[in-house]
Design an enzyme around this catalytic site. Structure first.
Site, PDB file in Angstrom:
ATOM      1  CE1 TYR A 154     109.212  24.099  81.197  1.00 52.15           C
ATOM      2  CE2 TYR A 154     109.872  24.621  83.441  1.00 52.15           C
ATOM      3  CZ  TYR A 154     109.442  25.034  82.198  1.00 52.15           C
ATOM      4  OH  TYR A 154     109.247  26.370  81.930  1.00 52.15           O
ATOM      5  CE  LYS A 158     111.790  26.051  79.404  1.00 49.44           C
ATOM      6  NZ  LYS A 158     111.615  26.866  78.197  1.00 49.44           N
TER       7      LYS A 158
HETATM    8  P1  NAI Z   1     101.856  28.654  76.951  1.00 46.75           P
HETATM    9  O1  NAI Z   1     101.453  27.237  77.158  1.00 46.75           O
HETATM   10  O2  NAI Z   1     100.851  29.723  77.092  1.00 46.75           O
HETATM   11  O3  NAI Z   1     102.573  28.831  75.540  1.00 46.75           O
HETATM   12  C1  NAI Z   1     103.487  27.907  75.043  1.00 46.75           C
HETATM   13  C2  NAI Z   1     103.290  27.809  73.532  1.00 46.75           C
HETATM   14  O4  NAI Z   1     104.244  26.869  73.029  1.00 46.75           O
HETATM   15  C3  NAI Z   1     101.888  27.309  73.159  1.00 46.75           C
HETATM   16  O5  NAI Z   1     101.264  28.173  72.253  1.00 46.75           O
HETATM   17  C4  NAI Z   1     102.160  25.953  72.583  1.00 46.75           C
HETATM   18  O6  NAI Z   1     101.256  25.558  71.553  1.00 46.75           O
HETATM   19  C5  NAI Z   1     103.587  26.100  72.049  1.00 46.75           C
HETATM   20  N1  NAI Z   1     104.157  24.778  71.859  1.00 46.75           N
HETATM   21  C6  NAI Z   1     104.122  23.735  72.725  1.00 46.75           C
HETATM   22  N2  NAI Z   1     104.595  22.631  72.142  1.00 46.75           N
HETATM   23  C7  NAI Z   1     104.932  22.974  70.883  1.00 46.75           C
HETATM   24  C8  NAI Z   1     105.439  22.247  69.778  1.00 46.75           C
HETATM   25  N3  NAI Z   1     105.680  20.935  69.843  1.00 46.75           N
HETATM   26  N4  NAI Z   1     105.690  22.927  68.634  1.00 46.75           N
HETATM   27  C9  NAI Z   1     105.414  24.243  68.524  1.00 46.75           C
HETATM   28  N5  NAI Z   1     104.909  24.977  69.533  1.00 46.75           N
HETATM   29  C10 NAI Z   1     104.656  24.340  70.696  1.00 46.75           C
HETATM   30  O7  NAI Z   1     103.035  28.868  77.996  1.00 46.75           O
HETATM   31  P2  NAI Z   1     103.954  30.137  78.336  1.00 46.75           P
HETATM   32  O8  NAI Z   1     103.886  30.308  79.786  1.00 46.75           O
HETATM   33  O9  NAI Z   1     103.670  31.270  77.440  1.00 46.75           O
HETATM   34  O10 NAI Z   1     105.377  29.527  77.998  1.00 46.75           O
HETATM   35  C11 NAI Z   1     106.258  30.112  77.052  1.00 46.75           C
HETATM   36  C12 NAI Z   1     107.691  29.758  77.429  1.00 46.75           C
HETATM   37  O11 NAI Z   1     107.976  30.329  78.696  1.00 46.75           O
HETATM   38  C13 NAI Z   1     107.956  28.272  77.557  1.00 46.75           C
HETATM   39  O12 NAI Z   1     109.202  27.963  76.993  1.00 46.75           O
HETATM   40  C14 NAI Z   1     107.980  28.057  79.063  1.00 46.75           C
HETATM   41  O13 NAI Z   1     108.747  26.947  79.427  1.00 46.75           O
HETATM   42  C15 NAI Z   1     108.587  29.357  79.517  1.00 46.75           C
HETATM   43  N6  NAI Z   1     108.348  29.692  80.914  1.00 46.75           N
HETATM   44  C16 NAI Z   1     107.064  29.869  81.391  1.00 46.75           C
HETATM   45  C17 NAI Z   1     106.853  30.167  82.716  1.00 46.75           C
HETATM   46  C18 NAI Z   1     105.499  30.360  83.279  1.00 46.75           C
HETATM   47  O14 NAI Z   1     105.391  30.493  84.524  1.00 46.75           O
HETATM   48  N7  NAI Z   1     104.445  30.410  82.497  1.00 46.75           N
HETATM   49  C19 NAI Z   1     108.000  30.320  83.636  1.00 46.75           C
HETATM   50  C20 NAI Z   1     109.291  30.148  83.037  1.00 46.75           C
HETATM   51  C21 NAI Z   1     109.438  29.838  81.723  1.00 46.75           C
END
Ligand code: NAI
Length: 260
Positions: A154, A158
């Site tokens: 991960y 990033k």
């Molecule tokens: P989340 O798990 O709520 O949303 C992520 C979304 O990406 C989900 O709807 C999922 O279905 C979709 N996804 C995953 N694999 C996929 C694929 N193969 N094809 C299409 N869509 C796919 O998580 P969140 O927290 O909203 O994450 C969003 C972004 O923010 C991510 O890139 C994550 O790495 C980043 N992020 C999140 C943090 C956190 O603390 N939640 C911190 C820093 C970055």
């Protein structure tokens, strides 16, 4: 004000969902993409899914997208995380760039992470930047064998995304074509991705030790959504290649003034 059309990946959950909802509440048009439950169902870990995203985005938008917001991501310590977080994000940004060229005020934003500053695997980062996806998956499979290195898939994805973006943003394809390309790097956001980590007081304490956020601590997805929508909006005319840490001070704590 003229309505803008945004393409948001990861729109079914967390930050992507909050971003789509915020834009819609402001009267903008959103084409959501995710594995399922949005306008476009596409698996960004596969080349078929990436091609489907671009083809359907073209059809649904009528050929013009004003803002691309690449949010979709995975944090599991498994190889597919490499495919979604790096190659899926690049495929989204590069694949939809031709549709941005038809906008009067095109913008592109990715979601990176404060994890880009944490322990990572330099070999995997170099493969992302200069090698093939097959090689990245093989290196990730090796890292996934041990819990102490699995999480580096991960952070490496990033870190590589941030480095790619810093280089790409100033090129003819982006800045030269009038498209600001930037990213946000959130700290701990309260979404399904982190739900388990913050479910117990012990979990919260451990997370706080790993990712201290002196300003107001972990936050809701809307905080990230507000920054994303600004970066993808008309007002952002001159930010270029910036990775903006919205992390309650984690980056400033970790790196202090060493970035100058
Ligand atoms: P989340 O798990 O709520 O949303 C992520 C979304 O990406 C989900 O709807 C999922 O279905 C979709 N996804 C995953 N694999 C996929 C694929 N193969 N094809 C299409 N869509 C796919 O998580 P969140 O927290 O909203 O994450 C969003 C972004 O923010 C991510 O890139 C994550 O790495 C980043 N992020 C999140 C943090 C956190 O603390 N939640 C911190 C820093 C970055």
């Amino acid at each position: 004000m003229t309505q803008r059309t945004y393409l948001v990946t990861g729109a079914a959950s967390g930050i992507g969902k909050a971003t789509a909802e915020l834009l819609i509440s402001r009267g903008e048009r959103v084409i959501g993409a995710d594995l399922q439950g949005t306008d476009i169902s596409a698996d960004l870990s596969t080349s078929e899914g990436r091609q489907a995203l671009v083809a359907q985005a073209k059809e649904l938008s009528g050929g013009v997208i004003d803002g691309v917001i690449a949010v979709a991501g995975l944090s599991h310590p498994i190889p597919v995380t490499a495919s979604v977080n790096y190659y899926g994000a690049l495929a989204t940004l590069e694949g939809l760039r031709p549709l941005l060229l038809n906008s009067a005020a095109p913008r592109a934003v990715a979601v990176d992470s404060m994890a880009s500053l944490q322990t990572h695997d330099e070999e995997l980062v170099e493969i992302f930047l200069h090698g093939t996806e097959e090689e990245a998956l093989a290196r990730s499979a090796t890292l996934a064998e041990k819990p102490e290195t699995g999480h580096q898939i991960y952070s490496s994805s990033k870190r590589a995304l941030a480095r790619w973006l810093r280089t790409a943003a100033t090129t003819d394809e982006w800045a030269g074509a009038g498209i600001p390309l930037n990213a946000i790097a959130p700290g701990v956001v309260l979404t399904p991705m982190t739900r388990e980590l913050v479910a117990t007081p012990e979990g919260r304490a451990a997370l706080n030790e790993k990712v201290p956020m002196p300003l107001n601590g972990p936050f809701e997805a809307e905080v990230a959504a507000r920054l994303l929508t600004w970066l993808a909006g008309v007002e952002n005319s001159h930010l270029c290649g910036q990775i903006i840490f919205v992390d309650g001070g984690f980056d400033a704590l970790l790196r202090g003034d060493s970035t100058w």
